[in-house]
Design a protein around this motif. Sequence first.
Motif, PDB file in Angstrom:
ATOM      1  N   SER A 130       0.801  -1.221   0.000  1.00  0.00           N
ATOM      2  CA  SER A 130       0.000   0.000   0.000  1.00  0.00           C
ATOM      3  C   SER A 130       0.834   1.271   0.000  1.00  0.00           C
ATOM      4  N   ILE A 151      -3.855  -5.281  -2.087  1.00  0.00           N
ATOM      5  CA  ILE A 151      -3.719  -3.876  -2.461  1.00  0.00           C
ATOM      6  C   ILE A 151      -4.999  -3.123  -2.104  1.00  0.00           C
ATOM      7  N   THR A 159       1.202  -0.135  -8.285  1.00  0.00           N
ATOM      8  CA  THR A 159       1.862  -1.438  -8.431  1.00  0.00           C
ATOM      9  C   THR A 159       2.219  -1.786  -9.872  1.00  0.00           C
TER      10      THR A 159
END
Length: 233
Positions: A130, A151, A159
């Motif tokens: 995160s 996530i 990402t």
Amino acid sequence: MTEAGAIPDKWGGEAMNPTVEFFHSAIRTLVAERLAASGKTWEEAVIDPSLELTQEDFVRIEADMLATGYRFEASAQVSAVEEPDKYKPEAAIADTGSQPRDEQGRLVVGTGDNVFQAKGDVTGTARLISTVDVVMEMLLEGVPENTIAVIDDSGGTLTAPILEGFAGVVCMGGTIRSHLGILTREYNIPCLMAADLDGLREGDTVLVEYSKPAADAYAERDDSARPRIIKVD
């Protein structure tokens, strides 16, 4: 040609959600007020630069909506960081202590909407991703083998540089049509979106039922049919 100050009846039906309806209604009201005050016909008004809506108009409408207590869903972490007063707090992983169990007695620590139906379920290590710092560490040192990325950012930008290294993805926000859902589908990386998590922790070994059918973006949610995230260690 329309009469001066009259707006043609061509707005269509109601918006699909309250946010859009709020903006549409506010904009229509503003346009109607300015058109009436101008004394122009609709055809004259739409080509008059002095009657164009401005950035200040939209900022004021947004402020009016936020004043009702409404807060946006953050699709990117940076949104909530830079403008916390506009966005809902980031979702945290619950831990109620009352997680259900599967047919083998294993804890079910979450469910989600499957972006696409994979060839098989995936077992891996849950890793919470995160922050930029975690992404940079994995970018420099490599994504650990069999990582199931958990996530909270459905935007996909955070990402994207390490997405190919994941064995699977579990996202706590968004929908199967979110940016992250689109990216994982294109990269053929199994992914659950809009996941509800309860009791999942960093480092847990989990089995994710990616082999279940993909979610229907237009159907009502059926909790009993959602793929499960099962703790296996």
